[in-house]
Design an enzyme around this catalytic site. Structure first.
Site, mmCIF file in Angstrom:
data_model
loop_
_atom_site.group_PDB
_atom_site.id
_atom_site.type_symbol
_atom_site.label_atom_id
_atom_site.label_comp_id
_atom_site.label_asym_id
_atom_site.label_seq_id
_atom_site.Cartn_x
_atom_site.Cartn_y
_atom_site.Cartn_z
ATOM 1 N N GLY A 30 -3.030 77.348 104.687
ATOM 2 C CA GLY A 30 -3.218 77.455 106.143
ATOM 3 C C GLY A 30 -4.187 78.581 106.428
ATOM 4 N N ARG B 82 5.287 71.687 115.350
ATOM 5 C CA ARG B 82 6.084 70.644 115.995
ATOM 6 C C ARG B 82 5.464 70.316 117.340
ATOM 7 N NH1 ARG B 82 12.596 71.088 116.813
ATOM 8 N NH2 ARG B 82 12.912 69.274 118.123
ATOM 9 N N MET C 64 -4.172 80.779 112.489
ATOM 10 C CA MET C 64 -4.109 82.029 113.255
ATOM 11 C C MET C 64 -3.502 83.193 112.467
ATOM 12 S SD MET C 64 -5.341 81.482 116.253
ATOM 13 C CE MET C 64 -4.758 82.993 116.979
ATOM 14 N N VAL D 230 5.990 80.737 104.860
ATOM 15 C CA VAL D 230 5.928 81.139 106.270
ATOM 16 C C VAL D 230 5.987 79.892 107.160
ATOM 17 C CG1 VAL D 230 4.523 82.338 108.001
ATOM 18 C CG2 VAL D 230 4.551 83.160 105.629
ATOM 19 N N ASP E 285 11.661 88.450 112.099
ATOM 20 C CA ASP E 285 12.912 88.523 112.861
ATOM 21 C C ASP E 285 13.548 89.907 112.705
ATOM 22 O OD1 ASP E 285 12.927 85.578 113.499
ATOM 23 O OD2 ASP E 285 12.966 85.506 111.323
ATOM 24 N N HIS F 128 15.618 80.822 109.738
ATOM 25 C CA HIS F 128 14.598 81.276 110.701
ATOM 26 C C HIS F 128 14.562 80.237 111.819
ATOM 27 C CE1 HIS F 128 11.002 83.065 112.337
ATOM 28 N NE2 HIS F 128 10.393 81.891 112.302
ATOM 29 N N ARG G 88 13.084 67.180 115.151
ATOM 30 C CA ARG G 88 13.125 68.172 114.069
ATOM 31 C C ARG G 88 13.169 67.470 112.704
ATOM 32 N NH1 ARG G 88 13.887 73.664 113.568
ATOM 33 N NH2 ARG G 88 15.077 74.346 111.766
ATOM 34 N N GLN H 292 3.103 71.297 97.113
ATOM 35 C CA GLN H 292 2.683 72.655 96.728
ATOM 36 C C GLN H 292 3.610 73.236 95.664
ATOM 37 O OE1 GLN H 292 1.901 74.926 100.321
ATOM 38 N NE2 GLN H 292 0.251 73.545 100.905
ATOM 39 N N ASN I 22 6.473 68.361 107.027
ATOM 40 C CA ASN I 22 6.167 69.632 106.359
ATOM 41 C C ASN I 22 6.798 69.702 104.982
ATOM 42 O OD1 ASN I 22 4.407 70.662 108.208
ATOM 43 N ND2 ASN I 22 6.017 71.529 109.479
HETATM 44 N N1 NDP Z 1 8.395 82.376 109.431
HETATM 45 C C1 NDP Z 1 7.925 82.994 110.484
HETATM 46 O O1 NDP Z 1 8.350 84.081 110.824
HETATM 47 C C2 NDP Z 1 6.855 82.385 111.307
HETATM 48 C C3 NDP Z 1 6.349 81.168 110.962
HETATM 49 N N2 NDP Z 1 5.341 80.611 111.701
HETATM 50 C C4 NDP Z 1 4.836 79.326 111.230
HETATM 51 O O2 NDP Z 1 3.646 79.560 110.485
HETATM 52 C C5 NDP Z 1 2.872 78.375 110.470
HETATM 53 C C6 NDP Z 1 1.411 78.680 110.733
HETATM 54 O O3 NDP Z 1 1.250 79.280 111.986
HETATM 55 P P1 NDP Z 1 -0.220 79.570 112.574
HETATM 56 O O4 NDP Z 1 -1.092 80.173 111.540
HETATM 57 O O5 NDP Z 1 -0.047 80.277 113.863
HETATM 58 O O6 NDP Z 1 -0.651 78.110 112.870
HETATM 59 P P2 NDP Z 1 -2.110 77.468 113.053
HETATM 60 O O7 NDP Z 1 -1.874 76.229 113.833
HETATM 61 O O8 NDP Z 1 -3.089 78.464 113.550
HETATM 62 O O9 NDP Z 1 -2.497 77.114 111.563
HETATM 63 C C7 NDP Z 1 -1.658 76.314 110.839
HETATM 64 C C8 NDP Z 1 -2.420 75.699 109.712
HETATM 65 O O10 NDP Z 1 -1.534 74.739 109.173
HETATM 66 C C9 NDP Z 1 -2.284 73.755 108.562
HETATM 67 N N3 NDP Z 1 -1.677 72.426 108.554
HETATM 68 C C10 NDP Z 1 -1.074 71.918 107.476
HETATM 69 N N4 NDP Z 1 -0.666 70.672 107.709
HETATM 70 C C11 NDP Z 1 -1.014 70.367 108.971
HETATM 71 C C12 NDP Z 1 -0.854 69.209 109.757
HETATM 72 N N5 NDP Z 1 -0.247 68.112 109.284
HETATM 73 N N6 NDP Z 1 -1.355 69.246 111.015
HETATM 74 C C13 NDP Z 1 -1.951 70.342 111.488
HETATM 75 N N7 NDP Z 1 -2.119 71.476 110.767
HETATM 76 C C14 NDP Z 1 -1.651 71.484 109.526
HETATM 77 C C15 NDP Z 1 -3.643 73.790 109.210
HETATM 78 O O11 NDP Z 1 -4.516 74.121 108.171
HETATM 79 P P3 NDP Z 1 -5.143 73.051 107.205
HETATM 80 O O12 NDP Z 1 -5.750 71.982 108.031
HETATM 81 O O13 NDP Z 1 -6.113 73.886 106.493
HETATM 82 O O14 NDP Z 1 -4.017 72.559 106.327
HETATM 83 C C16 NDP Z 1 -3.627 74.956 110.161
HETATM 84 O O15 NDP Z 1 -4.749 75.781 110.003
HETATM 85 C C17 NDP Z 1 3.535 77.444 111.488
HETATM 86 O O16 NDP Z 1 4.363 76.538 110.781
HETATM 87 C C18 NDP Z 1 4.406 78.382 112.306
HETATM 88 O O17 NDP Z 1 5.491 77.703 112.891
HETATM 89 C C19 NDP Z 1 4.786 81.247 112.777
HETATM 90 C C20 NDP Z 1 5.265 82.463 113.161
HETATM 91 C C21 NDP Z 1 6.370 83.096 112.482
HETATM 92 O O1 OAA Z 2 8.144 78.584 116.027
HETATM 93 C C1 OAA Z 2 7.074 79.141 115.686
HETATM 94 O O2 OAA Z 2 6.097 78.575 115.234
HETATM 95 C C2 OAA Z 2 6.987 80.616 115.800
HETATM 96 C C3 OAA Z 2 7.996 81.326 115.008
HETATM 97 O O3 OAA Z 2 8.519 80.884 114.003
HETATM 98 C C4 OAA Z 2 8.356 82.642 115.476
HETATM 99 O O4 OAA Z 2 7.735 83.163 116.414
HETATM 100 O O5 OAA Z 2 9.278 83.224 114.908
#
Ligand code: NDP
Ligand code: OAA
Length: 437
Positions: free
Chosen positions: A101, A182, A105, A219, A249, A277, A188, A202, A195
């Site tokens: 990814g 999502r 962001m 993540v 968290d 999470h 869900r 992977q 995913n």
């Molecule tokens: N655990 C935690 O504390 C947190 C987890 N998250 C999670 O982290 C993940 C990434 O967040 P963020 O970087 O903001 O997200 P972005 O949307 O900015 O980037 C996510 C990346 O996921 C990839 N991806 C893989 N499969 C798909 C698909 N089928 N459709 C679209 N995109 C896909 C894309 O890259 P590519 O096309 O290169 O595969 C994309 O660049 C999310 O799942 C979010 O919920 C976010 C915040 C906190």
């Molecule tokens: O649901 C999301 O993508 C964001 C997330 O996990 C969080 O902020 O903890």
């Protein structure tokens, strides 16, 4: 300006002109800079512009057998010897870090922290291996260009690709961020399946090509169950090496406790996030401390702790999305850095950190064979031990049961991805990620 037209027989051309899914790793290295192919030239000869006074790179076709260990790709080579330069420095051996990814962001913050040395230290050179997809490939090139332009001395190599089997070759760290968000109306169960497939693949790739001691931080959401799927598909890598990120968290919980107590957040310690999470996660105020004292002695407002504090942490991500219009990215990247540092530096005496880890052998009575956030300590060698001396009262136990039930239900939903037969999805209620409201 001279224009070099290179034969498609070079490795780089082979990569560019092949199906991206089979040959898909490109190296951006400080060893080159002389020539850069146009990204539009994927299916054609590479056309490179060379300024008249630039050193023309030697063409080094990659030999069979080194295909999966990206090194200086022909046109990206320059004539000076970087290895010799490294020998003059008191640096550690280079480590390989994969980030999936990578065009997203969170990565946009994280990659620059990794490259700067703030994560692994000022004497630790790194290679970044960025995993994207066909859809994000151009963006990945842009990310690689920005990394180059940042001139980080410790960043020795950057490679980009869309095949985890190539990108994960020999990696010592895998930071798995990429996942489909999502969307509106998506169940869900569908998210778990879509995913989960990414993390099953992977996991297989890590099992096939990563360092046997790779540390994996998942993540991408739903991160606990994605981590479980990943580790189940990587049977040759210790299950203990897989983490689901719950450090964000923990950081959120520390912030809320500090605010309520009127102290700076470095006075808050021993905060555990238990479980998933998701909005069933349990921020533990019973064992947490402020200035070394139990939180319950400092914050006497039990109703606040049980309700407001708990919900605030559980739903912080969603509130942030409402304000920001997108999910936490900067603070998530900070928490990934914290999670890595917690594994590579000794945990301060008496303290601990939270991580979603494999439950087998846990001392808390939590169901085995799931990934559940628990209190951990580390000697700083990349490994961790679970903390034994924590108190679990009835209130905490009841909440642990709820988040445990959710994770067990998620596990049943992905049985087809963990090698445990047919999936049966009976999620007790449509629970939320922290970012959903
Ligand atoms: N655990 C935690 O504390 C947190 C987890 N998250 C999670 O982290 C993940 C990434 O967040 P963020 O970087 O903001 O997200 P972005 O949307 O900015 O980037 C996510 C990346 O996921 C990839 N991806 C893989 N499969 C798909 C698909 N089928 N459709 C679209 N995109 C896909 C894309 O890259 P590519 O096309 O290169 O595969 C994309 O660049 C999310 O799942 C979010 O919920 C976010 C915040 C906190
Ligand atoms: O649901 C999301 O993508 C964001 C997330 O996990 C969080 O902020 O903890």
């Amino acid at each position: 300006m001279a224009v070099a037209q290179l034969s498609p027989s070079y490795t780089e051309t082979r990569f560019l002109s092949s199906q991206l899914s089979s040959a898909s790793t490109r190296l951006y290295s400080r060893r080159r800079q002389a020539l850069r192919p146009s990204s539009k030239a994927r299916n054609a000869k590479i056309v490179c512009s060379v300024a008249p006074n630039e050193v023309q790179a030697p063409i080094t076709p990659q030999t069979k057998g080194t295909r999966n260990k990206p090194d200086c790709f022909g046109v990206f080579c320059v004539t000076y010897d970087l290895k010799a330069e490294e020998e003059t420095k008191s640096w550690k051996k280079l480590i390989n870090i994969a980030v999936s990814g990578a065009a997203g962001m969170i990565s946009n913050h994280l990659l620059f922290k990794l490259a700067s040395g703030e994560v692994f230290g000022p004497d630790q050179p790194i290679a970044l291996k960025l995993l994207g997809s066909e859809r994000s490939f151009q963006a990945l090139e842009g990310v690689a260009m920005e990394l180059e332009d940042s001139l980080y001395p410790l960043l020795r190599e950057v490679s980009i690709g869309i095949s985890p089997y190539e990108v994960f070759q020999d990696v010592e760290w895998a930071l798995l961020i990429g996942a489909k968000p999502r969307g509106p109306g998506m169940e869900r169960a569908d998210l778990l399946d879509i995913n989960g497939q990414i993390f099953a693949e992977q996991g297989k790739a890590l099992n096939a090509v990563a360092s046997r001691n790779v540390k994996v931080i998942v993540v991408g959401n739903p991160c606990n169950t994605n981590a479980l799927i990943c580790l189940k598909n990587a049977p040759d890598i210790p299950a203990k090496n897989f983490h689901a990120l719950t450090r964000l968290d923990e950081n959120r919980a520390k912030c809320q406790l500090a605010l309520k107590a009127g102290v700076f957040y470095d006075k808050v310690s021993n905060v555990t996030i238990w479980g998933n999470h998701s909005t069933t996660q349990v921020p533990d105020f019973l064992n947490a401390r402020i200035n070394g004292l139990p939180v319950t002695e400092v914050i006497k407002d039990t109703a606040w702790l049980e309700k407001e504090f708990t919900e605030k942490v559980q739903k912080r991500g969603g509130v942030l999305i409402q304000k920001w219009g997108r999910s936490s990215a900067a603070s998530t990247s900070v928490s990934i850095v914290d999670a890595i540092k917690s594994l590579i530096t000794p945990t301060p005496k008496g303290d601990w950190f939270s991580s979603g880890v494999y439950t087998n052998g846990n001392p808390y009575g939590i169901a085995e064979d799931i990934v559940f956030s628990m209190p951990c300590r580390s000697d700083g060698n990349g490994d961790y031990e679970l903390v034994k001396d924590v108190i679990i009262d009835d209130f905490l136990r009841e909440r642990l049961k709820k988040t445990e039930a959710e994770l067990l239900a998620e596990k049943r939903c992905v049985a087809h991805l963990t090698g445990e037969g047919n999936a049966y999805c009976d999620l007790p209620e449509d629970t939320m990620l922290p970012g959903e409201m």
